[in-house]
Design an enzyme around this catalytic site. Sequence first.
Site, short mmCIF file in Angstrom:
data_model
loop_
_atom_site.label_atom_id
_atom_site.label_comp_id
_atom_site.label_asym_id
_atom_site.label_seq_id
_atom_site.Cartn_x
_atom_site.Cartn_y
_atom_site.Cartn_z
CD GLU A 87 -2.95 -0.89 -0.09
OE1 GLU A 87 -3.03 0.22 -0.65
OE2 GLU A 87 -3.58 -1.89 -0.49
CE1 TYR B 145 -6.58 3.05 -0.14
CE2 TYR B 145 -4.20 3.09 0.12
CZ TYR B 145 -5.33 2.54 -0.45
OH TYR B 145 -5.22 1.47 -1.30
CG ASP C 30 -7.50 4.57 -3.55
OD1 ASP C 30 -8.74 4.50 -3.79
OD2 ASP C 30 -6.70 3.75 -4.04
#
Length: 365
Positions: free
Chosen positions: A50, A133, A151
């Site tokens: 991520e 996020y 996102d």
Amino acid sequence: MNLEIDDLYNKFQQFSIDLFQDDLINWFQQEKRELPWRENQDPYRVWVSEIMLQQTKVDTVIPFYHRFMERFPTIQALADADEQDVLKAWEGLGYYSRARNLQNAVREVATVYEGQVPADAEELGKLKGVGPYTKGAILSIAYGIPQPAVDGNVMRVLSRILFITEDIAKPKTRKIFEAAVEKTISQEDPSSFNQGLMELGALICTPKKPACMLCPVQEHCAAFKQGIQEELPIKSKGKKQRTMPYLSVIVENEKGELLIEQRPEEGLLASLWQFPMADATEVTIEQLAYWFQLEYGVEIKLEETLSPVRHVFSHIIWEVIVLRATTVNHGEVPDKGQFISLEDTANYPFPVPHQKILQQIIIPE
């Protein structure tokens, strides 16, 4: 609850959340791409992926992810690594502060949490570089905890499905989308739900010309029903990028070694290595040798001009004139930087603009 979120919740009265969840999750489980970070739900692997995927495309990330995980397969391996080795493994991905923040956070996990990535939202959110996020992605994907992971892909998808017209460039708008995910997320399979939204945005609900005929949640999409899917999301333009001109000089001594220097520990491209650079608004090519002697204490002779390098960052553009030079006197020790062999440059992390410079003097085998 503010008016925007209150209005959003009113929209759910005409929206079948259960059917939307089923359609999205079933599509994701059947059509999801085989990606290396999806091989298991190890929170460390999810975390690394991520961070890498922020502002970087999936296809670009895959080889970097493989290389990084081979070099630092566990939290302890990354925690114990030298920062320069981490930056070298990250070389070419850009946004190097992400790598430094990741390592700092991993070191905290190794010491404070005995190597276990926190499954608590508050504790996880306190780690360096773990924003809303990333926190939501780790908790939902690795731990199956229903948390929003919003996102750009998710905002684009939900702006169309729920007809949300607030400007996604404004930070406060994210709260509206987080509220939307909190309302719609599957409690039974939050991992597939969040990944499904991300995958839908990447493959189907794209910024331009979305493939609505292939969309598994088309019947739930308010924008599609009105034929305005390409007009959403609303996004105001950011600040115009500044162009910064530089002169960069590759200086070679009598041994064939090259002069490199390390950038400051703070700021753009912090702690990476580069060839000497002068601000072209303050130093001309004619002045470069004199400037270099004042700055580095080494007398040089300019030999040739190489191909210019242009590199676009998120907020600035570098336009670099590249020159090659040799030292005039033997054995001079520079006041800044160090001379290294061309072979040794492979051991130092260079930002992409200077990798492009370096490539001009590497002779193919």
